[in-house]
Design an enzyme around this catalytic site. Structure first.
Site, PDB file in Angstrom:
ATOM      1  N   LYS A 105       0.851  -1.184   0.000  1.00  0.00           N
ATOM      2  CA  LYS A 105       0.000   0.000   0.000  1.00  0.00           C
ATOM      3  C   LYS A 105       0.891   1.239   0.000  1.00  0.00           C
ATOM      4  O   LYS A 105       1.647   1.470   0.944  1.00  0.00           O
ATOM      5  CB  LYS A 105      -0.914   0.018   1.228  1.00  0.00           C
ATOM      6  CG  LYS A 105      -1.668   1.349   1.367  1.00  0.00           C
ATOM      7  CD  LYS A 105      -2.537   1.415   2.606  1.00  0.00           C
ATOM      8  CE  LYS A 105      -3.008   2.853   2.834  1.00  0.00           C
ATOM      9  NZ  LYS A 105      -3.883   2.981   4.007  1.00  0.00           N
ATOM     10  N   GLY A 166      -8.801   9.058   9.740  1.00  0.00           N
ATOM     11  CA  GLY A 166      -9.164   9.116  11.154  1.00  0.00           C
ATOM     12  C   GLY A 166     -10.306  10.066  11.473  1.00  0.00           C
ATOM     13  O   GLY A 166     -10.654  10.224  12.646  1.00  0.00           O
ATOM     14  N   GLY A 193     -11.595   7.404   6.364  1.00  0.00           N
ATOM     15  CA  GLY A 193     -12.780   8.227   6.566  1.00  0.00           C
ATOM     16  C   GLY A 193     -13.991   7.497   7.103  1.00  0.00           C
ATOM     17  O   GLY A 193     -14.943   8.129   7.550  1.00  0.00           O
ATOM     18  N   ASN A 214      -9.453   1.325   9.696  1.00  0.00           N
ATOM     19  CA  ASN A 214      -8.588   1.140  10.864  1.00  0.00           C
ATOM     20  C   ASN A 214      -9.139   1.887  12.070  1.00  0.00           C
ATOM     21  O   ASN A 214      -9.664   1.294  13.003  1.00  0.00           O
ATOM     22  CB  ASN A 214      -7.151   1.567  10.558  1.00  0.00           C
ATOM     23  CG  ASN A 214      -6.173   1.196  11.669  1.00  0.00           C
ATOM     24  OD1 ASN A 214      -6.550   0.790  12.762  1.00  0.00           O
ATOM     25  ND2 ASN A 214      -4.903   1.328  11.412  1.00  0.00           N
TER      26      ASN A 214
END
Lengths: 263, 73
Positions: A105, A166, A193, A214
């Site tokens: 990534k 976040g 998001g 996450n």
């Protein structure tokens, strides 16, 4: 395997197939056991990981791999913290050596408070990584032109942000996410998001191939329950997308027959 | 001086480290107490493949990065 894990609807990136359309990050958890439990509850098969210097003063400290085994999960090393193409390439070469993975990534971020993808640096890093044999899943802005350019360069998945990292604000620009999906021949994932389960559902209903989450799980009051919620949300959104929703209309349309009424 | 007693100074993860012999990457990783299967090593900005740790000799002034995977999004 339960009803929320369809066995007949896999998606494929760079020749690897996955049944789960939820990819989870391994950061921000309170401890490693919670990380492991939440990831298991999420049903994810792919997890993002960061590459950092080992702590030489505590070499026997537990490591992520002891709790989230690369034998059970596909590790997707990221370039978090890299601000230049050179740093991104160095970091991922180390990741490739540590685990043998070439599926990675790429994220090159601008400074706070936006942490928005730095697209010129992202293009430069993507080119360098592809040249070096990496298969690049790329975090990017929700810009259909940039997304197409990344795909044309050879990136194996396009991962526009739904909202700032976040922030938990959900997909802020569904129109552009949809345009990116419609124009792409490689998988499109909403990355960043997502705040709660319906954000993941919404992203999947737009037609994304998968969603990356996450903070929304790791930061929830009960990460394990939220992991289950995300799993269900992603599965629901995918099913709804496949089912084909009814058109929106500006007036009511009765659900019950209008004939045969008593008089 | 004997190779096993001579001390060289390396920079590891930004910190100086005095390493007695033998001076190779395998010995360094063992000296640091790290699990060789869970780390990756870069020497003077070049990756050191795990299969070559024992054959990769270190010299005074080498700059090394030793990394592993941690949680990240």
């Amino acid at each position: 395997m339960d009803a929320l894990t369809p066995t007949t609807d896999p998606w494929t990136v760079a020749g690897r197939s996955f049944n789960s359309r939820l990819i989870v990050g391994t950061g921000k958890y309170i401890d490693l056991p919670t990380t492991a439990a939440a990831i298991e509850a999420s049903g994810a098969e792919m997890v993002t990981v960061a590459v950092r210097r080992v702590n030489l003063s505590d070499p026997k400290a537990p490591m992520l791999q002891d709790y989230v085994s690369p034998k059970h999960y596909t590790y997707l090393p990221n370039t978090a913290g890299c601000f230049t193409a050179d740093d991104a390439v160095r970091t991922l070469r180390l990741a490739r050596e540590a685990g043998g993975w070439n599926l990675v990534k790429l994220e090159v971020l601008g400074p706070p408070p936006t942490l928005y993808p730095d697209m010129p640096a992202t293009f430069e890093a993507a080119a360098a990584l592809i040249k070096d044999g990496f298969e690049v899943m790329v975090y990017c802005s929700d810009d259909p032109i940039a997304a197409k350019r990344l795909e044309d360069m050879g990136c194996v998945a396009i991962m526009p942000l739904g909202a700032p990292i976040g922030s938990g604000l959900g997909v802020q620009n569904p129109l552009m996410i949809q345009m990116i999906i419609e124009n792409a021949k490689v998988p499109v994932l909403v990355d960043a998001g997502v705040g709660t389960a319906y954000d993941a559902t919404f992203a999947m209903e737009l037609g994304c191939d998968a969603v990356l989450v996450n903070s929304a799980i790791a930061g929830a009051q009960n990460p394990i329950l939220m992991a289950r919620a995300m799993k269900a949300g992603v599965a629901a959104g995918r099913l709804a997308f496949r089912a084909g929703r009814i058109p929106k209309r500006a007036s009511a349309n009765p659900s019950s027959p209008t004939s045969g009424l008593i008089s | 001086m004997d190779v096993l007693t001579r001390i060289i100074t390396l920079t590891i993860n930004g910190e100086p480290l005095a390493l007695p012999g033998p001076h190779d990457v395998a010995a360094l990783v063992a000296h640091l107490g790290l699990d060789v299967r869970k780390v990756a090593v870069e020497r003077n900005r070049e990756i050191v493949p795990r299969s070559t740790y024992a054959a990769t000799l270190l010299v005074d002034g080498d700059v090394l990065e030793i990394v592993h995977f941690i949680g990240g999004g």
